[in-house]
Each structure stands twice: as C-alpha cells, then as structure tokens.
Design a protein around this motif. Structure first.
Motif, PDB file in Angstrom:
ATOM      1  N   ILE A 173       1.120  -1.347  -0.045  1.00 27.08           N
ATOM      2  CA  ILE A 173      -0.017  -0.751   0.178  1.00 27.08           C
ATOM      3  C   ILE A 173       0.876   0.985  -0.245  1.00 27.08           C
ATOM      4  O   ILE A 173       0.583   2.579  -0.614  1.00 27.08           O
ATOM      5  N   VAL A 174       1.696   1.277   0.992  1.00 27.49           N
ATOM      6  CA  VAL A 174       2.665   2.808   1.319  1.00 27.49           C
ATOM      7  C   VAL A 174       3.533   3.167  -0.350  1.00 27.49           C
ATOM      8  O   VAL A 174       4.177   4.001  -0.622  1.00 27.49           O
ATOM      9  N   SER A 175       4.124   1.517  -1.164  1.00 24.80           N
ATOM     10  CA  SER A 175       4.734   2.084  -1.977  1.00 24.80           C
ATOM     11  C   SER A 175       3.832   2.614  -3.194  1.00 24.80           C
ATOM     12  O   SER A 175       4.001   3.438  -4.057  1.00 24.80           O
ATOM     13  N   LEU A 176       2.385   2.791  -3.393  1.00 22.94           N
ATOM     14  CA  LEU A 176       1.867   4.107  -4.258  1.00 22.94           C
ATOM     15  C   LEU A 176       2.660   4.965  -4.194  1.00 22.94           C
ATOM     16  O   LEU A 176       2.543   6.734  -4.715  1.00 22.94           O
ATOM     17  N   LYS A 177       2.220   5.782  -3.092  1.00 25.57           N
ATOM     18  CA  LYS A 177       3.460   7.125  -2.405  1.00 25.57           C
ATOM     19  C   LYS A 177       4.635   7.348  -3.005  1.00 25.57           C
ATOM     20  O   LYS A 177       5.160   7.741  -3.286  1.00 25.57           O
ATOM     21  N   HIS A 178       5.436   6.546  -1.994  1.00 26.80           N
ATOM     22  CA  HIS A 178       7.049   6.392  -2.647  1.00 26.80           C
ATOM     23  C   HIS A 178       7.155   6.378  -4.087  1.00 26.80           C
ATOM     24  O   HIS A 178       8.028   6.578  -4.321  1.00 26.80           O
ATOM     25  N   HIS A 179       6.273   5.542  -4.667  1.00 34.21           N
ATOM     26  CA  HIS A 179       7.103   5.531  -6.140  1.00 34.21           C
ATOM     27  C   HIS A 179       6.657   7.096  -7.086  1.00 34.21           C
ATOM     28  O   HIS A 179       7.666   7.535  -7.536  1.00 34.21           O
ATOM     29  N   TRP A 180       5.314   6.914  -7.165  1.00 30.66           N
ATOM     30  CA  TRP A 180       5.077   8.745  -7.316  1.00 30.66           C
ATOM     31  C   TRP A 180       5.974   9.401  -7.070  1.00 30.66           C
ATOM     32  O   TRP A 180       6.210  10.064  -7.255  1.00 30.66           O
ATOM     33  N   TRP A 181       6.327   9.653  -5.644  1.00 34.56           N
ATOM     34  CA  TRP A 181       7.163  10.552  -5.289  1.00 34.56           C
ATOM     35  C   TRP A 181       8.417  10.292  -6.014  1.00 34.56           C
ATOM     36  O   TRP A 181       9.629  11.144  -5.955  1.00 34.56           O
ATOM     37  N   TRP A 182       9.161   9.432  -5.529  1.00 34.19           N
ATOM     38  CA  TRP A 182      10.607   8.656  -6.357  1.00 34.19           C
ATOM     39  C   TRP A 182      10.796   9.400  -7.756  1.00 34.19           C
ATOM     40  O   TRP A 182      11.575  10.255  -7.934  1.00 34.19           O
TER      41      TRP A 182
END
Length: 434
Positions: free
Chosen positions: A207-216
């Motif tokens: 779930i947290v990978s959604l936000k991590h990927h977009w921001w990275w």
C-alpha cells in the motif's frame, strides 16, 4: 534498647536514599555521554523510537554534511539502479527528438494486461515519435519489462524505483520480520518496530509503495535524470490504465501553448476531466477546473512549488499520492489550483483493478484488460480551438479543511524515506544505508 534502634534505622534509610540519588545521577550522566557520541543512533538507525517528534523541523535548510538514511539495498535493487543510467533506447530509429517536445512519463506496477492496451494506444498517437517516453517501474516484473523493451514507436527510457518495497522481501521498506502487525494482531504489537496510523493500523508495504513510487519518480524525473533535469517546460504523466486517444499529444501541445494566455492562473493542463467517468462536455469552450489525476502535465516552476511542500506531502497520513496533493499540498499554495483542458477527453481511465491489486493470493482482482473504447473521428484530430473562451468550474467537490486522510501512512520510517527522496538530487549529502 528500642530508643537506640531508631537513630540507626534513620541512618540506614538516609544512606539508602543517598545511594539511589547517586546511582540515578550516574545513569543520567552515562545517558548524556551516549547521546553525545551517537551510540544510540548507530545501534538502531531505523527504529522509530530514535526519531524526534518532528525529525525534519529544519527541512529546507538541509546541510550537505547531513546523512540520507537509506535502506541497505538488495542485489536486485542495485542492478535495477544501474539500469537507470543506461542510455535511451531506439535512438537508431529516432536520433533527433524534437527540441520543443513534451516528455511523457508512464508509471507502472504489475498489470501487464493493462500495459498492453496503453502501449497499443500510445503507438497510434499522432506525433508520438517526436517525443521521449519514460516508463517508471514500481518493482521488477519480467513481463512488464519485456513489454516496454518491445516498444519501437518512439525513444524510450526505463527507470526502476530502487527502494520499492517490492524489491525488499524481508526488510524495510518491504516486510520486515520485526514489523508490528496491526491492531488485529495484539500479540504482535509489542517489542516490534513501526508506528500505527491515526486509525491504529500498521503499514502494509504494497500500500505505501503507491506514494513512495510517485514521489521518487517525481524527484527523479525533475531533478535526477540527465534527459529531463534541465527541462523547464511541461512533462505529461500517465498511468498503466490510461487509454490515450490519437489526438492526445497534439491537444497537449496546444493546451500548453494556450495556458499562459488563456489561463495564467492555471498550474497545469489535463487531457481528461477531473471526473473520471466524464468524456467531456463537448461544448465550444475550454475548461479550468481542479487538477485531475489522468493525463496531467505541469512545468518546473510548479514542480518547485510542490517540492517545497515535501514535508506536508511526507507527513500527511494518507497512502494515496493524489489525495495527499488535493488535501494538503495544493491547499497550502494559498490559491485555487486550476488545470486547463479541452471540452473532449483525450485520455480515458479504463482499469477495474486497483494499481496494486490482482497479483497476490487471497486478493485477486480479475480483469483480462479487454475493452472496447469507441474511438471517434473527433478523437483523431485536434479538437481544441484557440479562440474559445475559458469556463472556470468553481466550488468542485473535494477534501475539506478538517480532512485528516484515510491513513496507511503513519510509520515514521516511511515518512523519513519520503523526505530523503526529496533530497537525493538537491545536494551531495552523505548516504548511509542501514
């Protein structure tokens, strides 16, 4: 006899009291020495117990001598990071990308049935050979990799998020054996690592990978990639379940050129209405409305404003990047964040399964990716007129001032990693991989 015992009892109690005071003082001094030499930090650098209540109170004044605390990379993570530095593909077919091109960034996870549809739709876009397509992968999946490698209709750059939770099977930012399991597993919430969100739930890596990927991805595209870090103009962002109509690129170019004159207060342009179910009004006017998450493009000036709000983005307890932007980042700009678009859509959201659904046992979303989108003649040509007026859609539904997010983003380790992504290309800090 009794009278002589009382003074001795008092003396004994006094000595014990003095001993307690002395031991307490020595313990306090030892604690201060350990803190001064950073032994605590070296012992457990990723423990949430060692993070101050506001660990980035001085964010924006990052010192180049400070450390970026990044997770220790796996072998796969290192290999993929090296692939990020490879040159563009298809340069033999398209040696000269147009000077005024608008790069297209397609971010994907693991829905190959959708990606095939998107790639096929992009291949039919007028002008696609003039630009650069950047595909950003959240995790490594062989079928997704092969689909992208087979693209021949334009120049292509592949990048992989090296700190995607999907690349860390047994450590943070993936699933760590010592992670707390959440309020439904009370026996596994003691002597474990991780902070719960505002609703008492602990992090789920997928779930947290959604936000991590977009921001990275945003930080990498704007500030890290050699091919784009010098661009000041617009970049278009699409997802793996966005069907792109043939006129999309030409409409995009026209909207970008019209924005300074028609809507100088607009922050971006969109290829689709913010209402994902709408195909547009079909009237003879342009629309300025809330920035949508389908086919959106903005320039470096807007990116700088977003980047300055890294702390707001990284600390808001919401695992969706778009809701985080709508609920806390955009409102902090001080004025409405409008996006300019045409009266007909040039991009269509068709996915039924969520970005990280459909691949895990017990969480199956079945969608074979077959769809029948009716591409009309008007979708094949520029259907925007530069003489049209702009209709401003005010008071659209959104997230009120009291909205605190849907949670899923309460772990301090995720917040710290998020903030580190914001600094990776801004200075030359020391990098510590724990």
């Amino acid at each position: 006899m009794a009278m002589n015992q009382k003074p001795r009892l008092k003396d004994s109690a006094l000595r014990r009291f003095k001993l307690v005071i002395l031991v307490t003082l020595l313990g306090f001094l030892l604690f201060m020495i350990l803190m001064e030499t950073n032994l605590f930090q070296n012992f457990a650098p990723w423990s949430s117990d060692n993070i101050r209540e506001d660990p980035y109170a001085g964010f924006g004044r990052f010192d180049s001598n400070d450390e970026l605390k990044l997770p220790k990379q796996t072998e796969l993570s290192i290999r993929l990071e090296k692939r990020n530095r490879l040159p563009l593909r298809n340069l033999d077919l398209y040696p000269n990308i147009a000077k005024d091109h608008i790069p297209i960034v397609l971010y994907v996870h693991n829905r190959p049935q959708y990606l095939r549809v998107v790639i096929d739709s992009l291949s039919k876009v007028t002008g696609i050979s003039e630009t650069l397509l950047i595909v950003s992968h959240d995790g490594y999946f062989e079928e997704m990799d092969k689909l992208v490698q087979n693209i021949r209709f334009c120049s292509v750059k592949q990048i992989f998020a090296p700190y995607s939770p999907h690349l860390f099977p047994d450590s943070f930012p993936g699933v760590s054996p010592t992670d707390c399991m959440g309020k439904h597993y009370p026996m596994l919430t003691t002597n474990c690592r991780g902070n719960p969100d505002q609703y008492g739930n602990h992090r789920l890596p997928k779930i947290v990978s959604l936000k991590h990927h977009w921001w990275w991805m945003m930080n990498t595209v704007w500030d890290g990639l050699e091919e784009t870090r010098g661009l000041s103009g617009h970049i278009l962002f699409i997802e793996e379940d966005h069907f792109i109509l043939p006129n999309a690129y030409r409409n995009l170019q026209l909207l970008v050129s019209l924005k300074p004159k028609k809507c100088p207060e607009c922050y971006s342009v969109n290829l689709a209405p913010s209402d994902v179910k709408s195909r547009g009004e079909g009237n003879n006017f342009l629309v300025a409305e809330r920035m949508g998450n389908i086919g959106y493009a903005f320039n470096r000036s807007v990116w700088k404003k977003i980047h300055k709000k890294a702390k707001e983005f990284c600390f808001f307890d919401e695992y969706n990047w778009d809701i985080t932007m709508w609920a806390t980042v955009f409102p902090s700009f001080g004025s409405p964040v409008y996006s300019l678009r045409g009266p007909w859509t040039s991009a269509i959201h068709f996915g039924k399964c969520g970005l990280h659904q459909g691949q895990d046992e017990g969480d199956v979303c079945i969608d074979n990716g077959l769809l029948n989108i009716d591409v009309k003649d008007i979708d094949k040509v520029v259907n925007i007129n530069s003489e049209w007026p702009v209709e401003v859609f005010r008071g659209q539904p959104g997230y009120g001032a009291g909205f605190r997010g849907w949670g899923g983003w309460g772990d301090e380790r995720d917040r710290q990693l998020c903030l580190n992504f914001a600094q990776m290309y801004r200075s030359t800090p020391n990098i510590s991989r724990s």
